[in-house]
Structure formats: structure tokens, C-alpha cells
Design a protein around this motif. Structure first.
Motif, mmCIF file in Angstrom:
data_model
loop_
_atom_site.group_PDB
_atom_site.id
_atom_site.type_symbol
_atom_site.label_atom_id
_atom_site.label_comp_id
_atom_site.label_asym_id
_atom_site.label_seq_id
_atom_site.Cartn_x
_atom_site.Cartn_y
_atom_site.Cartn_z
ATOM 1 N N UNK A 49 102.999 107.972 61.912
ATOM 2 C CA UNK A 49 102.804 106.102 61.063
ATOM 3 C C UNK A 49 104.019 105.484 59.919
ATOM 4 N N UNK A 50 104.082 107.024 58.813
ATOM 5 C CA UNK A 50 104.878 105.917 58.215
ATOM 6 C C UNK A 50 106.472 106.030 58.246
ATOM 7 N N UNK A 51 106.689 106.934 59.332
ATOM 8 C CA UNK A 51 108.212 106.501 59.860
ATOM 9 C C UNK A 51 108.608 105.548 60.719
ATOM 10 N N UNK A 52 106.770 105.109 61.700
ATOM 11 C CA UNK A 52 107.709 103.799 62.329
ATOM 12 C C UNK A 52 107.056 103.064 61.842
ATOM 13 N N UNK A 53 105.999 102.805 60.814
ATOM 14 C CA UNK A 53 106.527 101.851 59.856
ATOM 15 C C UNK A 53 107.675 101.441 59.472
ATOM 16 N N UNK A 54 108.041 102.335 58.576
ATOM 17 C CA UNK A 54 110.014 102.575 58.110
ATOM 18 C C UNK A 54 110.308 101.572 59.325
ATOM 19 N N UNK A 55 110.325 102.082 60.305
ATOM 20 C CA UNK A 55 111.527 101.329 61.527
ATOM 21 C C UNK A 55 111.177 100.255 61.672
ATOM 22 N N UNK A 56 109.578 99.886 61.450
ATOM 23 C CA UNK A 56 109.392 98.483 62.048
ATOM 24 C C UNK A 56 109.250 97.362 60.964
ATOM 25 N N UNK A 57 109.064 97.862 59.667
ATOM 26 C CA UNK A 57 109.127 97.143 58.608
ATOM 27 C C UNK A 57 111.082 96.689 58.422
ATOM 28 N N UNK A 58 111.976 97.493 58.624
ATOM 29 C CA UNK A 58 113.307 97.404 58.122
ATOM 30 C C UNK A 58 113.607 96.125 59.493
ATOM 31 N N UNK A 59 112.830 96.562 60.381
ATOM 32 C CA UNK A 59 112.939 95.107 61.858
ATOM 33 C C UNK A 59 112.696 93.865 61.436
ATOM 34 N N UNK A 60 112.118 93.983 60.595
ATOM 35 C CA UNK A 60 111.005 92.683 60.265
ATOM 36 C C UNK A 60 111.929 92.060 59.576
ATOM 37 N N UNK A 61 112.479 92.982 58.109
ATOM 38 C CA UNK A 61 113.181 92.043 57.412
ATOM 39 C C UNK A 61 114.401 92.344 57.795
ATOM 40 N N UNK A 62 114.979 92.340 59.024
ATOM 41 C CA UNK A 62 115.821 92.360 59.041
ATOM 42 C C UNK A 62 117.462 92.950 58.569
ATOM 43 N N UNK A 63 117.131 94.277 57.540
ATOM 44 C CA UNK A 63 118.033 94.835 57.027
ATOM 45 C C UNK A 63 117.648 96.160 56.214
ATOM 46 N N UNK A 64 117.900 97.306 56.515
ATOM 47 C CA UNK A 64 118.010 98.497 56.538
ATOM 48 C C UNK A 64 117.064 98.706 54.712
ATOM 49 N N UNK A 65 117.298 97.382 53.895
ATOM 50 C CA UNK A 65 116.394 98.077 52.680
ATOM 51 C C UNK A 65 115.769 96.867 52.417
ATOM 52 N N UNK A 66 114.741 97.174 51.910
ATOM 53 C CA UNK A 66 113.335 96.716 52.263
ATOM 54 C C UNK A 66 112.121 97.806 50.892
ATOM 55 N N UNK A 67 111.482 97.306 50.586
ATOM 56 C CA UNK A 67 110.113 97.414 49.473
ATOM 57 C C UNK A 67 109.074 98.215 51.275
ATOM 58 N N UNK A 68 108.472 99.075 50.518
ATOM 59 C CA UNK A 68 107.257 99.785 51.295
ATOM 60 C C UNK A 68 105.728 99.860 50.114
ATOM 61 N N UNK A 69 105.556 99.095 50.073
ATOM 62 C CA UNK A 69 103.852 98.554 48.539
ATOM 63 C C UNK A 69 103.028 99.599 50.185
ATOM 64 N N UNK A 70 102.265 100.014 49.062
ATOM 65 C CA UNK A 70 100.848 100.798 49.871
ATOM 66 C C UNK A 70 100.037 100.303 50.696
#
Length: 113
Positions: A49-70
């Protein structure tokens, strides 16, 4: 009479003006997030789930850099400790970079994308 036929000239013109052919895309899969969550729960693999969430958040942010809150991962029943371990492993594997400001949300950068 050394002139080439018009159809040969025209073909060369068209080939020169044609856009460059694209390389074949990497294999890609589109998966509903609910399915990944269910599969991770069934296999007892919150790291998935963490790995998929990383890809999903990057896609939503339209950027490879993003915050990942708990909180994002807590909603998926992933603990802070699991998040920390997965981020550390991916960072050691060279797949991500993580900026860890003191007492703040880590900033993740996906390297391989």
C-alpha cells in the motif's frame, strides 16, 4: 533526364516531415486502489500500500516530488513504522529520495520515474 520520378521525391518529402517514431512504452497497469488495498490486506502486506500510494500521490501531484503525511496511510491502516521502513528500504534501493525536515512530513521524490 537524371531527375527522379515525382512519387520518389514526394515520398522523401513526407518521410522527412513525418514526426519521429516514439519508442514503445514501458508496460503499464491501471489498477483500482480499492483492489490494491484488499490485496494488501489479504496478503498481509502493508508495504504494498505504501508503494502504490507513492505512485498515486505523485500522479495526483503531477510531480515526482510530494509530501507524504501519516494520515494518508493511516486511512489505509498502515502504521507510521511501516511507512518509515518502506521509505527507508526504497531510499536504500535508489528508487526514491526522502527529505526529512525535523518534526515535519517527509518530502518524497521518485527517482526512477
Amino acid at each position: 533526364m537524371d531527375e527522379e520520378p515525382w512519387h520518389v521525391r514526394r515520398r522523401r518529402e513526407l518521410e522527412a516531415a513525418a514526426p519521429a517514431k516514439r519508442k514503445k512504452a514501458e508496460p503499464f497497469v491501471k489498477v483500482p486502489l480499492w483492489w490494491i488495498a484488499a490485496a494488501a490486506k489479504a496478503t498481509r502486506s502493508p508495504a504494498t500500500l505504501v508503494m502504490i500510494e507513492l505512485l498515486h500521490v505523485a500522479w495526483k501531484a503531477e510531480s515526482p516530488t510530494f509530501p507524504l503525511p501519516n494520515g494518508r496511510l493511516q486511512r489505509l491502516s498502515v502504521s507510521r513504522e511501516t511507512k518509515r521502513r518502506v521509505l527507508q528500504a526504497l531510499e536504500q534501493g535508489g528508487l526514491i529520495r526522502v527529505a526529512r525536515p525535523p518534526r515535519k512530513t517527509p518530502i518524497v521524490t521518485l527517482v526512477s520515474l
